[in-house]
Write a protein that holds these residues in place. Structure first.
Motif, PDB file in Angstrom:
ATOM      1  N   ALA A  58       0.831  -1.209   0.000  1.00  0.00           N
ATOM      2  CA  ALA A  58       0.000   0.000   0.000  1.00  0.00           C
ATOM      3  C   ALA A  58       0.864   1.256   0.000  1.00  0.00           C
ATOM      4  O   ALA A  58       0.589   2.213  -0.739  1.00  0.00           O
ATOM      5  N   GLU A  59       1.903   1.269   0.816  1.00  0.00           N
ATOM      6  CA  GLU A  59       2.818   2.413   0.848  1.00  0.00           C
ATOM      7  C   GLU A  59       3.584   2.528  -0.461  1.00  0.00           C
ATOM      8  O   GLU A  59       3.836   3.628  -0.942  1.00  0.00           O
ATOM      9  N   PHE A  60       3.958   1.396  -1.048  1.00  0.00           N
ATOM     10  CA  PHE A  60       4.673   1.394  -2.323  1.00  0.00           C
ATOM     11  C   PHE A  60       3.801   2.002  -3.422  1.00  0.00           C
ATOM     12  O   PHE A  60       4.255   2.848  -4.195  1.00  0.00           O
ATOM     13  N   LEU A  61       2.527   1.603  -3.478  1.00  0.00           N
ATOM     14  CA  LEU A  61       1.606   2.151  -4.479  1.00  0.00           C
ATOM     15  C   LEU A  61       1.346   3.637  -4.246  1.00  0.00           C
ATOM     16  O   LEU A  61       1.245   4.416  -5.197  1.00  0.00           O
ATOM     17  N   ALA A 100      -2.522  -4.316  -4.726  1.00  0.00           N
ATOM     18  CA  ALA A 100      -1.489  -5.358  -4.790  1.00  0.00           C
ATOM     19  C   ALA A 100      -0.176  -4.801  -5.324  1.00  0.00           C
ATOM     20  O   ALA A 100      -0.162  -3.861  -6.129  1.00  0.00           O
ATOM     21  N   LEU A 101       0.911  -5.396  -4.874  1.00  0.00           N
ATOM     22  CA  LEU A 101       2.231  -5.014  -5.363  1.00  0.00           C
ATOM     23  C   LEU A 101       2.304  -5.301  -6.861  1.00  0.00           C
ATOM     24  O   LEU A 101       1.956  -6.391  -7.298  1.00  0.00           O
ATOM     25  N   PRO A 102       2.726  -4.335  -7.670  1.00  0.00           N
ATOM     26  CA  PRO A 102       2.759  -4.559  -9.120  1.00  0.00           C
ATOM     27  C   PRO A 102       3.847  -5.552  -9.512  1.00  0.00           C
ATOM     28  O   PRO A 102       4.779  -5.808  -8.747  1.00  0.00           O
ATOM     29  N   GLY A 103       3.725  -6.071 -10.717  1.00  0.00           N
ATOM     30  CA  GLY A 103       4.744  -6.971 -11.255  1.00  0.00           C
ATOM     31  C   GLY A 103       5.960  -6.192 -11.725  1.00  0.00           C
ATOM     32  O   GLY A 103       5.927  -4.960 -11.882  1.00  0.00           O
ATOM     33  N   TYR A 104       7.029  -6.927 -11.967  1.00  0.00           N
ATOM     34  CA  TYR A 104       8.295  -6.307 -12.359  1.00  0.00           C
ATOM     35  C   TYR A 104       8.194  -5.572 -13.697  1.00  0.00           C
ATOM     36  O   TYR A 104       8.672  -4.450 -13.822  1.00  0.00           O
ATOM     37  N   VAL A 105       7.568  -6.189 -14.697  1.00  0.00           N
ATOM     38  CA  VAL A 105       7.458  -5.568 -16.017  1.00  0.00           C
ATOM     39  C   VAL A 105       6.671  -4.265 -15.919  1.00  0.00           C
ATOM     40  O   VAL A 105       7.050  -3.246 -16.491  1.00  0.00           O
ATOM     41  N   PHE A 106       5.577  -4.292 -15.154  1.00  0.00           N
ATOM     42  CA  PHE A 106       4.790  -3.076 -14.964  1.00  0.00           C
ATOM     43  C   PHE A 106       5.640  -1.993 -14.314  1.00  0.00           C
ATOM     44  O   PHE A 106       5.625  -0.836 -14.736  1.00  0.00           O
ATOM     45  N   LEU A 107       6.365  -2.352 -13.274  1.00  0.00           N
ATOM     46  CA  LEU A 107       7.187  -1.375 -12.555  1.00  0.00           C
ATOM     47  C   LEU A 107       8.214  -0.720 -13.472  1.00  0.00           C
ATOM     48  O   LEU A 107       8.377   0.494 -13.468  1.00  0.00           O
ATOM     49  N   HIS A 130      12.122  -5.411  -4.867  1.00  0.00           N
ATOM     50  CA  HIS A 130      12.702  -6.686  -4.448  1.00  0.00           C
ATOM     51  C   HIS A 130      12.629  -6.861  -2.932  1.00  0.00           C
ATOM     52  O   HIS A 130      12.383  -7.963  -2.441  1.00  0.00           O
ATOM     53  N   ARG A 131      12.832  -5.798  -2.194  1.00  0.00           N
ATOM     54  CA  ARG A 131      12.773  -5.873  -0.741  1.00  0.00           C
ATOM     55  C   ARG A 131      11.364  -6.278  -0.276  1.00  0.00           C
ATOM     56  O   ARG A 131      11.209  -7.125   0.603  1.00  0.00           O
ATOM     57  N   LEU A 132      10.326  -5.701  -0.905  1.00  0.00           N
ATOM     58  CA  LEU A 132       8.954  -6.061  -0.538  1.00  0.00           C
ATOM     59  C   LEU A 132       8.624  -7.487  -0.968  1.00  0.00           C
ATOM     60  O   LEU A 132       7.952  -8.223  -0.233  1.00  0.00           O
ATOM     61  N   SER A 134      10.700  -9.992  -1.257  1.00  0.00           N
ATOM     62  CA  SER A 134      11.389 -10.941  -0.371  1.00  0.00           C
ATOM     63  C   SER A 134      10.764 -10.980   1.021  1.00  0.00           C
ATOM     64  O   SER A 134      10.936 -11.944   1.750  1.00  0.00           O
ATOM     65  N   ALA A 135       9.993  -9.936   1.363  1.00  0.00           N
ATOM     66  CA  ALA A 135       9.287  -9.911   2.653  1.00  0.00           C
ATOM     67  C   ALA A 135       7.968 -10.691   2.589  1.00  0.00           C
ATOM     68  O   ALA A 135       7.249 -10.767   3.568  1.00  0.00           O
ATOM     69  N   GLY A 136       7.655 -11.228   1.402  1.00  0.00           N
ATOM     70  CA  GLY A 136       6.471 -12.068   1.287  1.00  0.00           C
ATOM     71  C   GLY A 136       5.262 -11.399   0.676  1.00  0.00           C
ATOM     72  O   GLY A 136       4.175 -11.983   0.654  1.00  0.00           O
ATOM     73  N   TYR A 137       5.410 -10.202   0.165  1.00  0.00           N
ATOM     74  CA  TYR A 137       4.250  -9.521  -0.435  1.00  0.00           C
ATOM     75  C   TYR A 137       4.135  -9.853  -1.904  1.00  0.00           C
ATOM     76  O   TYR A 137       4.994 -10.189  -2.596  1.00  0.00           O
TER      77      TYR A 137
END
Length: 137
Positions: A58-61, A100-107, A130-132, A134-137
């Motif tokens: 949520a904070e990332f978005l 939801a956390l976006p995918g890599y290609v989208f980012l 990557h940090r998020l 690896s934290a399970g999100y």
């Protein structure tokens, strides 16, 4: 075939006799598009949203939405164009207004649309993503 011909089921509307705004936008190379640089504060004091501060999706978005405003407040159509069509405007809308956390290609398409080919920006966003992940999100 012009977009006018594609969008009309009966074929091109010859009565129009001119190109549409969408034809002109699609014919413009992305390198020519004027990127509005945000107004910078005093030297050494950046107001650029930092994705590394985000601890949840949520904070990332929220950081992504703030970054979009900082970078030039592009519309979803403009984002699609600026990333070379790698991501469609409907996908930009779904992801940026979602939870939801976006995918890599989208980012990477998002960062390309907002910052161009800035390798430093890509690295910042990729590291935070990557940090998020690896934290399970």
């Amino acid at each position: 075939m012009t977009t006018t011909g594609v969008l009309e089921p009966t074929g091109p509307n010859r009565a129009l006799g001119r190109t549409s705004w969408l034809d002109r936008v699609l014919a413009t190379p992305s390198a020519v598009v004027e990127r509005h640089l945000p107004v910078r504060a005093l030297d050494g004091y950046e107001r650029r949203p930092n994705p590394l501060d985000a601890e949840t999706p949520a904070e990332f978005l929220l950081t992504m939405r703030r970054y979009l405003v900082w970078a030039g407040d592009w519309s979803y159509v403009e984002l699609e164009y600026l990333c070379g069509g790698a991501v469609k405007r409907s996908t930009f809308q779904q992801v940026l207004e979602g939870t939801a956390l976006p995918g890599y290609v989208f980012l990477m398409a998002f960062v390309t649309a907002c910052a161009g080919e800035d390798a430093g920006e890509r690295q910042r966003w990729m590291t935070a993503w990557h940090r998020l992940r690896s934290a399970g999100y």
